[in-house]
Design a protein around this motif. Sequence first.
Motif, PDB file in Angstrom:
ATOM      1  N   ARG A 246      42.953  28.946  33.188  1.00 12.76           N
ATOM      2  CA  ARG A 246      43.758  28.404  34.283  1.00 12.76           C
ATOM      3  C   ARG A 246      43.248  28.935  35.623  1.00 12.76           C
ATOM      4  O   ARG A 246      43.140  28.192  36.608  1.00 12.76           O
ATOM      5  N   ALA A 247      42.930  30.236  35.666  1.00  9.31           N
ATOM      6  CA  ALA A 247      42.415  30.817  36.901  1.00  9.31           C
ATOM      7  C   ALA A 247      41.098  30.169  37.313  1.00  9.31           C
ATOM      8  O   ALA A 247      40.882  29.874  38.503  1.00  9.31           O
ATOM      9  N   LYS A 248      40.215  29.926  36.374  1.00  5.91           N
ATOM     10  CA  LYS A 248      38.945  29.270  36.684  1.00  5.91           C
ATOM     11  C   LYS A 248      39.191  27.892  37.284  1.00  5.91           C
ATOM     12  O   LYS A 248      38.534  27.495  38.261  1.00  5.91           O
ATOM     13  N   CYS A 249      40.132  27.137  36.703  1.00  2.00           N
ATOM     14  CA  CYS A 249      40.430  25.790  37.217  1.00  2.00           C
ATOM     15  C   CYS A 249      40.962  25.857  38.646  1.00  2.00           C
ATOM     16  O   CYS A 249      40.557  25.056  39.507  1.00  2.00           O
ATOM     17  N   LEU A 250      41.863  26.807  38.901  1.00  3.89           N
ATOM     18  CA  LEU A 250      42.433  26.925  40.250  1.00  3.89           C
ATOM     19  C   LEU A 250      41.382  27.379  41.265  1.00  3.89           C
ATOM     20  O   LEU A 250      41.355  26.896  42.401  1.00  3.89           O
ATOM     21  N   LEU A 251      40.502  28.293  40.851  1.00  3.59           N
ATOM     22  CA  LEU A 251      39.452  28.749  41.763  1.00  3.59           C
ATOM     23  C   LEU A 251      38.470  27.632  42.091  1.00  3.59           C
ATOM     24  O   LEU A 251      37.939  27.557  43.199  1.00  3.59           O
ATOM     25  N   ASN A 252      38.235  26.762  41.116  1.00  6.15           N
ATOM     26  CA  ASN A 252      37.314  25.633  41.322  1.00  6.15           C
ATOM     27  C   ASN A 252      37.920  24.526  42.163  1.00  6.15           C
ATOM     28  O   ASN A 252      37.220  23.843  42.912  1.00  6.15           O
ATOM     29  N   SER A 271      44.735  42.588  41.702  1.00 10.18           N
ATOM     30  CA  SER A 271      43.838  43.576  41.088  1.00 10.18           C
ATOM     31  C   SER A 271      43.726  43.344  39.583  1.00 10.18           C
ATOM     32  O   SER A 271      42.640  43.456  38.998  1.00 10.18           O
ATOM     33  N   HIS A 272      44.860  43.018  38.962  1.00  8.78           N
ATOM     34  CA  HIS A 272      44.856  42.736  37.529  1.00  8.78           C
ATOM     35  C   HIS A 272      43.977  41.524  37.221  1.00  8.78           C
ATOM     36  O   HIS A 272      43.154  41.536  36.298  1.00  8.78           O
ATOM     37  N   LEU A 273      44.118  40.474  38.025  1.00  6.51           N
ATOM     38  CA  LEU A 273      43.277  39.290  37.869  1.00  6.51           C
ATOM     39  C   LEU A 273      41.797  39.659  37.982  1.00  6.51           C
ATOM     40  O   LEU A 273      40.975  39.248  37.164  1.00  6.51           O
ATOM     41  N   SER A 274      41.464  40.443  39.004  1.00 10.52           N
ATOM     42  CA  SER A 274      40.057  40.779  39.239  1.00 10.52           C
ATOM     43  C   SER A 274      39.481  41.601  38.092  1.00 10.52           C
ATOM     44  O   SER A 274      38.348  41.374  37.662  1.00 10.52           O
ATOM     45  N   ARG A 275      40.257  42.573  37.580  1.00  8.98           N
ATOM     46  CA  ARG A 275      39.767  43.412  36.474  1.00  8.98           C
ATOM     47  C   ARG A 275      39.489  42.578  35.230  1.00  8.98           C
ATOM     48  O   ARG A 275      38.436  42.697  34.601  1.00  8.98           O
ATOM     49  N   VAL A 276      40.459  41.726  34.865  1.00 10.39           N
ATOM     50  CA  VAL A 276      40.295  40.916  33.655  1.00 10.39           C
ATOM     51  C   VAL A 276      39.168  39.904  33.835  1.00 10.39           C
ATOM     52  O   VAL A 276      38.349  39.682  32.932  1.00 10.39           O
ATOM     53  N   PHE A 277      39.085  39.301  35.010  1.00 11.73           N
ATOM     54  CA  PHE A 277      38.062  38.291  35.285  1.00 11.73           C
ATOM     55  C   PHE A 277      36.670  38.908  35.156  1.00 11.73           C
ATOM     56  O   PHE A 277      35.774  38.336  34.519  1.00 11.73           O
ATOM     57  N   ARG A 278      36.503  40.091  35.745  1.00 10.12           N
ATOM     58  CA  ARG A 278      35.194  40.744  35.683  1.00 10.12           C
ATOM     59  C   ARG A 278      34.860  41.157  34.247  1.00 10.12           C
ATOM     60  O   ARG A 278      33.716  41.031  33.808  1.00 10.12           O
ATOM     61  N   ARG A 279      35.872  41.615  33.520  1.00 11.18           N
ATOM     62  CA  ARG A 279      35.631  42.062  32.135  1.00 11.18           C
ATOM     63  C   ARG A 279      35.183  40.900  31.249  1.00 11.18           C
ATOM     64  O   ARG A 279      34.304  41.054  30.407  1.00 11.18           O
ATOM     65  N   PHE A 280      35.780  39.729  31.442  1.00  7.09           N
ATOM     66  CA  PHE A 280      35.471  38.592  30.570  1.00  7.09           C
ATOM     67  C   PHE A 280      34.267  37.788  31.062  1.00  7.09           C
ATOM     68  O   PHE A 280      33.498  37.274  30.243  1.00  7.09           O
ATOM     69  N   LEU A 281      34.107  37.647  32.373  1.00 15.34           N
ATOM     70  CA  LEU A 281      33.088  36.743  32.906  1.00 15.34           C
ATOM     71  C   LEU A 281      31.958  37.454  33.643  1.00 15.34           C
ATOM     72  O   LEU A 281      30.955  36.829  33.994  1.00 15.34           O
ATOM     73  N   GLY A 282      32.124  38.741  33.904  1.00 18.50           N
ATOM     74  CA  GLY A 282      31.051  39.490  34.534  1.00 18.50           C
ATOM     75  C   GLY A 282      30.941  39.286  36.028  1.00 18.50           C
ATOM     76  O   GLY A 282      29.987  39.766  36.651  1.00 18.50           O
ATOM     77  N   VAL A 283      31.899  38.563  36.631  1.00 10.50           N
ATOM     78  CA  VAL A 283      31.905  38.344  38.079  1.00 10.50           C
ATOM     79  C   VAL A 283      33.328  38.488  38.590  1.00 10.50           C
ATOM     80  O   VAL A 283      34.289  38.373  37.834  1.00 10.50           O
ATOM     81  N   THR A 284      33.469  38.709  39.890  1.00  7.72           N
ATOM     82  CA  THR A 284      34.798  38.742  40.491  1.00  7.72           C
ATOM     83  C   THR A 284      35.284  37.316  40.726  1.00  7.72           C
ATOM     84  O   THR A 284      34.483  36.381  40.796  1.00  7.72           O
ATOM     85  N   PRO A 285      36.594  37.134  40.892  1.00  4.19           N
ATOM     86  CA  PRO A 285      37.111  35.787  41.201  1.00  4.19           C
ATOM     87  C   PRO A 285      36.475  35.185  42.456  1.00  4.19           C
ATOM     88  O   PRO A 285      36.165  33.988  42.499  1.00  4.19           O
ATOM     89  N   ASN A 286      36.295  36.000  43.496  1.00  4.30           N
ATOM     90  CA  ASN A 286      35.683  35.492  44.726  1.00  4.30           C
ATOM     91  C   ASN A 286      34.257  35.018  44.510  1.00  4.30           C
ATOM     92  O   ASN A 286      33.848  33.958  44.994  1.00  4.30           O
ATOM     93  N   ASN A 287      33.483  35.817  43.750  1.00  6.19           N
ATOM     94  CA  ASN A 287      32.102  35.419  43.480  1.00  6.19           C
ATOM     95  C   ASN A 287      32.055  34.147  42.637  1.00  6.19           C
ATOM     96  O   ASN A 287      31.214  33.278  42.840  1.00  6.19           O
ATOM     97  N   PHE A 288      32.992  34.034  41.698  1.00  7.91           N
ATOM     98  CA  PHE A 288      33.068  32.826  40.872  1.00  7.91           C
ATOM     99  C   PHE A 288      33.358  31.605  41.752  1.00  7.91           C
ATOM    100  O   PHE A 288      32.745  30.556  41.612  1.00  7.91           O
ATOM    101  N   ARG A 289      34.342  31.755  42.654  1.00  9.70           N
ATOM    102  CA  ARG A 289      34.714  30.639  43.537  1.00  9.70           C
ATOM    103  C   ARG A 289      33.544  30.254  44.438  1.00  9.70           C
ATOM    104  O   ARG A 289      33.256  29.064  44.632  1.00  9.70           O
ATOM    105  N   ASN A 290      32.853  31.222  44.980  1.00 12.56           N
ATOM    106  CA  ASN A 290      31.752  30.934  45.903  1.00 12.56           C
ATOM    107  C   ASN A 290      30.541  30.314  45.212  1.00 12.56           C
ATOM    108  O   ASN A 290      29.747  29.619  45.843  1.00 12.56           O
ATOM    109  N   SER A 291      30.422  30.551  43.914  1.00 13.01           N
ATOM    110  CA  SER A 291      29.260  29.999  43.185  1.00 13.01           C
ATOM    111  C   SER A 291      29.553  28.617  42.626  1.00 13.01           C
ATOM    112  O   SER A 291      28.659  27.945  42.117  1.00 13.01           O
ATOM    113  N   ALA A 292      30.798  28.177  42.708  1.00 15.71           N
ATOM    114  CA  ALA A 292      31.173  26.862  42.132  1.00 15.71           C
ATOM    115  C   ALA A 292      30.623  25.729  42.973  1.00 15.71           C
ATOM    116  O   ALA A 292      30.496  25.830  44.175  1.00 15.71           O
TER     117      ALA A 292
END
Length: 292
Positions: A246-252, A271-292
């Motif tokens: 869901r977070a990936k969809c909203l960031l995109n 902070s909780h979102l960022s920790r889990v996101f980095r643990r599972f995907l290897g990037v921060t939410p911001n970096n994920f959004r900027n690379s989309a």
Amino acid sequence: MTALVPPDLIPNWIPGEKTADSSHLDWSGLTLKGYRYPDQEANIPLMRDYMIVVYEGARAIMQRSSGGPWHADTVEKGVISLLTRAEQSIWRWDGPIQLKHIYVGHEIIEQTANQVFEKDIDRVRIDDRVRAEDPIIPLYLKMLESELQGEGLGERLYIDSIRTQLAIHLLRQYANVEFRPPKLGSLSPRLRRMMTDFIDQNLSESITLEDLAALAGLSSYHFSRKFKADLGIAPHAYVLSRRINRAKCLLNSSRLPLKLVAAECGFTDQSHLSRVFRRFLGVTPNNFRNSA
């Protein structure tokens, strides 16, 4: 693997004058075609979809063979023929005919069967029929023809409704359905769907194992075992994977601030979102959004 033939290419095997066509409309899993044919013998290819033939003109003798004996019957206005998918056959008729084809996708039939029977489907088959007297399918044809005249109010919902009703009718009247034996210790299809729907609809809320077990009417221990046996993942891990998705969809798709994305997806804070996101995907939410 031989490619299955979609409705638009069927005239390569059955030449005739086209009188109606819904291909330009977004009727996913459903296609309407109309033709006038001279008398001929047609080699039916491996079709992608099931074909329902609704006859509109004069009476003719229709014959069909799939390599064995020929089966013959009369066809005329108001009756139908059924042609299965992914199977070659030969059809021939002794005079000019006018008709409509309604094509229904196999995936629509299977999805509807799973919903109707609430069991795991192993195989659905609709066999060829040269003639069937069916008062219902011509009614669906009239509804589809009216939609060809122009976009009406709620066209998408209207077509979705016709497609579902048509699939249910075919399952009731013409289909052979075989079921897979249930996996030992797993959830029923109805309960599995209820669980996954509940999770997706409540991602912004706290979802505990106890909540899910109570909804299923099971102890936490037995629910956890059945859930993992069925979906291959523990309930907590499944909920977390859906939150991340869901977070990936909203960031995109949005520019929501990260703290609102976290809240929408059920994380305690940004902070909780960022920790889990980095643990599972290897990037921060911001970096994920900027690379989309």
